[in-house]
Design an enzyme around this catalytic site. Structure first.
Site, PDB file in Angstrom:
ATOM      1  N   ASN A   1       0.857  -1.072   0.092  1.00  0.00           N
ATOM      2  CA  ASN A   1       0.003  -0.133   0.607  1.00  0.00           C
ATOM      3  C   ASN A   1       0.959   1.577   0.688  1.00  0.00           C
ATOM      4  O   ASN A   1       1.688   1.536   0.773  1.00  0.00           O
ATOM      5  CB  ASN A   1      -1.043  -0.154   1.786  1.00  0.00           C
ATOM      6  CG  ASN A   1      -1.720   1.358   1.502  1.00  0.00           C
ATOM      7  OD1 ASN A   1      -1.642   1.803   0.588  1.00  0.00           O
ATOM      8  ND2 ASN A   1      -1.920   1.377   2.531  1.00  0.00           N
ATOM      9  N   TRP A   2       0.762   1.548  -1.410  1.00  0.00           N
ATOM     10  CA  TRP A   2       2.300   2.803  -1.754  1.00  0.00           C
ATOM     11  C   TRP A   2       0.659   3.971  -0.858  1.00  0.00           C
ATOM     12  O   TRP A   2       2.304   5.036  -0.638  1.00  0.00           O
ATOM     13  CB  TRP A   2       2.215   2.964  -2.913  1.00  0.00           C
ATOM     14  CG  TRP A   2       2.828   2.695  -3.686  1.00  0.00           C
ATOM     15  CD1 TRP A   2       2.938   1.559  -3.128  1.00  0.00           C
ATOM     16  CD2 TRP A   2       3.666   2.434  -4.991  1.00  0.00           C
ATOM     17  NE1 TRP A   2       3.813   0.780  -4.405  1.00  0.00           N
ATOM     18  CE2 TRP A   2       4.258   1.176  -5.246  1.00  0.00           C
ATOM     19  CE3 TRP A   2       3.374   3.461  -5.726  1.00  0.00           C
ATOM     20  CZ2 TRP A   2       4.161   1.137  -6.488  1.00  0.00           C
ATOM     21  CZ3 TRP A   2       4.105   3.638  -6.912  1.00  0.00           C
ATOM     22  CH2 TRP A   2       4.659   2.169  -7.528  1.00  0.00           C
ATOM     23  N   HIS A  10      -9.226   1.134   4.786  1.00  0.00           N
ATOM     24  CA  HIS A  10      -8.434   1.069   5.536  1.00  0.00           C
ATOM     25  C   HIS A  10      -8.461   2.151   6.855  1.00  0.00           C
ATOM     26  O   HIS A  10      -9.883   3.599   6.489  1.00  0.00           O
ATOM     27  CB  HIS A  10      -6.775   1.995   4.658  1.00  0.00           C
ATOM     28  CG  HIS A  10      -5.792   1.083   4.924  1.00  0.00           C
ATOM     29  ND1 HIS A  10      -5.548   2.671   6.140  1.00  0.00           N
ATOM     30  CD2 HIS A  10      -4.634   0.614   4.507  1.00  0.00           C
ATOM     31  CE1 HIS A  10      -3.836   2.170   6.184  1.00  0.00           C
ATOM     32  NE2 HIS A  10      -3.625   1.329   5.991  1.00  0.00           N
ATOM     33  N   GLU A  19      -6.824   4.360   7.865  1.00  0.00           N
ATOM     34  CA  GLU A  19      -7.562   6.121   7.608  1.00  0.00           C
ATOM     35  C   GLU A  19      -8.021   6.320   7.094  1.00  0.00           C
ATOM     36  O   GLU A  19      -8.340   7.978   6.784  1.00  0.00           O
ATOM     37  CB  GLU A  19      -5.830   6.072   6.266  1.00  0.00           C
ATOM     38  CG  GLU A  19      -4.244   5.963   7.699  1.00  0.00           C
ATOM     39  CD  GLU A  19      -3.462   5.203   6.184  1.00  0.00           C
ATOM     40  OE1 GLU A  19      -3.443   5.675   5.176  1.00  0.00           O
ATOM     41  OE2 GLU A  19      -2.211   4.502   7.130  1.00  0.00           O
ATOM     42  N   GLY A  39       2.147   2.036  10.429  1.00  0.00           N
ATOM     43  CA  GLY A  39       3.134   3.077  10.811  1.00  0.00           C
ATOM     44  C   GLY A  39       3.935   3.685  12.027  1.00  0.00           C
ATOM     45  O   GLY A  39       4.374   4.727  12.015  1.00  0.00           O
ATOM     46  N   GLY A  64       2.728  -1.488   4.695  1.00  0.00           N
ATOM     47  CA  GLY A  64       3.102   0.582   4.279  1.00  0.00           C
ATOM     48  C   GLY A  64       4.497   0.520   3.808  1.00  0.00           C
ATOM     49  O   GLY A  64       4.609   0.495   2.659  1.00  0.00           O
ATOM     50  N   GLY A  65       5.085   0.925   4.461  1.00  0.00           N
ATOM     51  CA  GLY A  65       6.084   1.800   4.885  1.00  0.00           C
ATOM     52  C   GLY A  65       6.969   0.808   3.907  1.00  0.00           C
ATOM     53  O   GLY A  65       7.679   1.521   3.235  1.00  0.00           O
TER      54      GLY A  65
HETATM   55  C1  PEP Z   1      -0.841  -0.145   5.708  1.00  0.00           C
HETATM   56  O1  PEP Z   1      -0.826   1.497   5.918  1.00  0.00           O
HETATM   57  O2  PEP Z   1      -1.576  -0.692   5.940  1.00  0.00           O
HETATM   58  C2  PEP Z   1       0.329  -0.271   6.645  1.00  0.00           C
HETATM   59  C3  PEP Z   1       0.238  -1.951   7.154  1.00  0.00           C
HETATM   60  O3  PEP Z   1       1.024   0.559   6.790  1.00  0.00           O
HETATM   61  P1  PEP Z   1       2.701   0.030   7.664  1.00  0.00           P
HETATM   62  O4  PEP Z   1       2.992  -1.201   7.339  1.00  0.00           O
HETATM   63  O5  PEP Z   1       3.594   1.183   7.625  1.00  0.00           O
HETATM   64  O6  PEP Z   1       2.418   0.518   9.728  1.00  0.00           O
END
Ligand code: PEP
Length: 253
Positions: A9-10, A98, A100, A176, A237-238
């Site tokens: 997930n960018w 998600h 967010e 995150g 994510g990251g």
């Molecule tokens: C995400 O946004 O779905 C996620 C898992 O982010 P991260 O890996 O950065 O915690």
């Protein structure tokens, strides 16, 4: 047999050139190194979909996904992107719900039902996200909280429809933050969620459901988390923004 899936997930990151570079690097490594046949999905922002799809080409087991889709099919909804449009640009997956989007864009469980319906009606595989905030985890009510998210959004779908959905369990306190759930915490929750689906749709449907873990997954912890019986991969994510890290996670199976 349920699928092993790693989805990147960018989020709202990377301009055109950075997105091209990242995708090319991932394609180049994965075309030779995805020997375990893990399903890998790249979920860039909408504007990247077409060029990323061109770079993916026919790379085996590598698919395009989106981070969101509209709950409407078409019409005067300025700024929205429909599931049908995503399909026409080569997307096969879409992330829905998600945390967010739930938090910053106030997406409700009911709205997420409509988005999931749009995805399914257009042949997209929804990666449906659920997960609890820190205060709910600390109160010890996380299992009931996440089950309620799933019941309210998904339990109106038929067995056939649910069989097409991928679930991503993402504790919000781990997204995150660099603070990952322990593999035991992930396994406990994934097993509980699988049982929840079994109670509604039967054991066979539940056993075939891919349930991904999301929340600060990285090359150092993915192997341990993915080794758990009910963890079928990750939503990343990251670490999905660095080709080597992302591919290392794919190879953690
Ligand atoms: C995400 O946004 O779905 C996620 C898992 O982010 P991260 O890996 O950065 O915690």
């Amino acid at each position: 047999m349920r699928k092993k899936i790693v989805a990147g997930n960018w989020k709202m990151n990377l301009n055109f050139e950075d997105g091209q570079k990242l995708t090319s690097e991932i394609v180049n490594i994965l075309k030779d190194e995805n020997d375990k046949k893990v399903t890998v999905v790249l979920n860039p922002p909408f504007v990247h979909l077409y060029p990323v799809k061109k770079l993916i080409g026919d790379t085996p087991n590598l698919f395009l996904g989106s981070q969101n889709c509209s709950d409407k099919s078409s019409g005067a909804y300025t700024g929205e992107v429909s599931a049908a449009m995503l399909v026409s640009f080569g997307a096969e997956y879409v992330i829905i719900g998600h945390s967010e989007r739930r938090e910053y864009f106030k997406e409700s469980n009911q709205l997420l039902t409509a988005k999931t319906r749009q995805a399914l009606e257009n042949g997209l595989i929804p990666i449906f996200c659920c997960g609890e905030p820190l205060d709910i985890r600390e109160a010890g009510t996380h299992e009931a909280y996440v089950k309620a998210q799933l019941t309210e959004s998904l339990f109106g779908f038929t067995e056939e429809e649910i069989s097409k959905v991928v679930i991503a369990y993402e504790p919000i306190w781990a997204i995150g933050t660099g603070k990952t759930a322990s593999s035991e915490q992930a396994q406990e929750m994934h097993a509980a969620l699988r049982n929840h689906f079994a109670s509604k749709y039967g054991q066979n449907v539940a056993d075939n459901l891919s349930i991904l873990y999301g929340g600060s997954c990285n090359p150092g912890n993915a192997k341990e988390i993915f080794s758990k019986a009910d963890v079928d991969g990750g939503l990343i994510g990251g670490a999905s923004l660095k080709s080597r890290d992302f591919v290392e996670i794919v190879k953690s199976f």
